[in-house]
Design a protein around this motif. Sequence first.
Motif, PDB file in Angstrom:
ATOM      1  N   PRO A 168       0.803  -1.228   0.000  1.00 29.89           N
ATOM      2  CA  PRO A 168       0.000   0.000   0.000  1.00 29.89           C
ATOM      3  C   PRO A 168       0.834   1.274   0.000  1.00 29.89           C
ATOM      4  O   PRO A 168       0.457   2.271  -0.622  1.00 29.89           O
ATOM      5  CB  PRO A 168      -0.830  -0.127   1.278  1.00 29.89           C
ATOM      6  N   MET A 169       1.981   1.269   0.679  1.00 29.56           N
ATOM      7  CA  MET A 169       2.763   2.493   0.785  1.00 29.56           C
ATOM      8  C   MET A 169       3.610   2.742  -0.464  1.00 29.56           C
ATOM      9  O   MET A 169       3.818   3.891  -0.846  1.00 29.56           O
ATOM     10  CB  MET A 169       3.643   2.450   2.041  1.00 29.56           C
ATOM     11  N   THR A 171       2.537   1.961  -3.322  1.00 32.97           N
ATOM     12  CA  THR A 171       1.500   2.467  -4.227  1.00 32.97           C
ATOM     13  C   THR A 171       1.194   3.926  -3.932  1.00 32.97           C
ATOM     14  O   THR A 171       1.148   4.766  -4.840  1.00 32.97           O
ATOM     15  CB  THR A 171       0.220   1.632  -4.096  1.00 32.97           C
ATOM     16  N   ALA A 172       0.987   4.245  -2.652  1.00 31.21           N
ATOM     17  CA  ALA A 172       0.613   5.606  -2.260  1.00 31.21           C
ATOM     18  C   ALA A 172       1.709   6.619  -2.572  1.00 31.21           C
ATOM     19  O   ALA A 172       1.425   7.775  -2.888  1.00 31.21           O
ATOM     20  CB  ALA A 172       0.277   5.648  -0.773  1.00 31.21           C
ATOM     21  N   THR A 173       2.970   6.184  -2.508  1.00 35.10           N
ATOM     22  CA  THR A 173       4.089   7.096  -2.782  1.00 35.10           C
ATOM     23  C   THR A 173       4.546   7.027  -4.234  1.00 35.10           C
ATOM     24  O   THR A 173       5.623   7.529  -4.571  1.00 35.10           O
ATOM     25  CB  THR A 173       5.272   6.779  -1.842  1.00 35.10           C
ATOM     26  N   GLU A 174       3.741   6.377  -5.067  1.00 30.40           N
ATOM     27  CA  GLU A 174       3.958   6.326  -6.516  1.00 30.40           C
ATOM     28  C   GLU A 174       5.338   5.770  -6.882  1.00 30.40           C
ATOM     29  O   GLU A 174       6.036   6.286  -7.755  1.00 30.40           O
ATOM     30  CB  GLU A 174       3.767   7.718  -7.130  1.00 30.40           C
ATOM     31  N   GLY A 203      -3.879  -2.291  -3.085  1.00 31.58           N
ATOM     32  CA  GLY A 203      -2.431  -2.392  -2.940  1.00 31.58           C
ATOM     33  C   GLY A 203      -1.892  -3.807  -3.004  1.00 31.58           C
ATOM     34  O   GLY A 203      -0.741  -4.047  -2.637  1.00 31.58           O
ATOM     35  N   LEU A 250      -2.541   9.097   8.074  1.00 28.70           N
ATOM     36  CA  LEU A 250      -2.560   7.662   7.846  1.00 28.70           C
ATOM     37  C   LEU A 250      -3.518   6.983   8.817  1.00 28.70           C
ATOM     38  O   LEU A 250      -4.310   6.120   8.429  1.00 28.70           O
ATOM     39  CB  LEU A 250      -1.145   7.093   8.002  1.00 28.70           C
ATOM     40  N   ARG A 253      -7.178   7.470   7.724  1.00 31.73           N
ATOM     41  CA  ARG A 253      -7.637   6.578   6.656  1.00 31.73           C
ATOM     42  C   ARG A 253      -7.919   5.179   7.187  1.00 31.73           C
ATOM     43  O   ARG A 253      -8.895   4.529   6.801  1.00 31.73           O
ATOM     44  CB  ARG A 253      -6.590   6.517   5.530  1.00 31.73           C
ATOM     45  N   LYS A 274     -10.576  -2.748  -0.499  1.00 25.40           N
ATOM     46  CA  LYS A 274      -9.824  -1.522  -0.223  1.00 25.40           C
ATOM     47  C   LYS A 274      -9.823  -1.209   1.272  1.00 25.40           C
ATOM     48  O   LYS A 274      -8.796  -0.811   1.826  1.00 25.40           O
ATOM     49  CB  LYS A 274     -10.431  -0.360  -1.008  1.00 25.40           C
ATOM     50  N   ARG A 278      -6.534  -1.231   3.932  1.00 20.63           N
ATOM     51  CA  ARG A 278      -6.137  -0.146   4.825  1.00 20.63           C
ATOM     52  C   ARG A 278      -6.024  -0.635   6.266  1.00 20.63           C
ATOM     53  O   ARG A 278      -5.166  -0.171   7.020  1.00 20.63           O
ATOM     54  CB  ARG A 278      -7.144   1.000   4.724  1.00 20.63           C
TER      55      ARG A 278
END
Length: 375
Positions: A168-169, A171-174, A203, A250, A253, A274, A278
């Motif tokens: 997930p992280m 993904t979130a930080t591209e 993620g 964080l 969410r 999803k 999380r």
Amino acid sequence: MSMFEIHGGFTGLAASSRVRLARNIKGYPFRLTEQQHSEIADKVFAALKENPTIGPEFDKKQIIPRSTEASQLVEEHLISPELAQNGGWLIVSKDGGVSIMVGEEDHLRLQVIGTGLCPKECLETANRVASLIEAALPFAYDERLGYLTACPTNIGTGLRASIMLHLPMLTATEQMDRIIGYAGSRGCAVRGTYGEGSQAVGGFYQVSNQVTLGASAAELTDKLVETATTIIDAEKKAREQVRSQNEPALRDRIYRAAGTMKSAYLIDTSEAEKALARLKAKNAIESKGSGRGAYWAISGKPENEYRLYEGEGSPTPFAATSKIGLLETMEENWGKVAELLPFDYFCLDDRDDWRDFVDDLMVPDVPEDPDSALD
């Protein structure tokens, strides 16, 4: 433990491992009629049933195209979307650890699934089951090329080993483009949650081998494990970075997701995945000490057992048939729990820490007062 139940480490980041072997029966054309699909399914099932040890573990069922049951089996990763769409046969162990699709692109798609990072163990099981079948039904094989398959990209070992990673992280930080490029340089591919052609949900990504020719199945699996381990390390660093930069956002969410899962009256699969992703990310902001931890997991087949695990996935003796029962068992044996889980693994040294663990254990099926489980 069930006969085909396999557990590996890194369960907080590696959700599951899967090994799939593509095999075709010698003497049959690659494109089969429905009657030939049924004939091969009967012969494979009979070959397994001849073994007195594993034979009773298997069932056979016909897959009705576009049926509700077929869709459910896709979600359980027991059959492919293609088999669900076109129909065929499924031979599956009672615990779901081993499944054989008949009627997909190849005559047989034999897969073994385990929890955590365990593709090597899955490969060992797959090879044993394949050998039993091959003793009765020789596979199409070439001395120079290896196992012959319908698609040239599978020829050789016929192996597709994959690990489901929760990222997930990253993904979130591209950072996923960089990760995909790294995996490609290692002869591996990064795909969506349900494999080739699917999107990543919550993620979750499948990392698998791309090469099937020129190396043994064991060598390809070793390289996959090395690649996945490097990606896991990158996700850990990303989690620490996100936590240090904006932990309140964080947490917000995560707890919004917990509220959704607890209170929603209707929820579709995509939204649930999803939200659950999380909730799994909760470990990213609540790991302590060395970063290893304690957690609970349920093995729903067949015992419906809730068990406490420690470290990278080692089961402890504490288990029960309900969450409340697990809490009561741990409370009654708290001295042993504290001895088993050193503080650098999991800090439960006061009542507040214990309540935090209870809160985590009780989501989403929480009583009004989590402390009531301890009274």
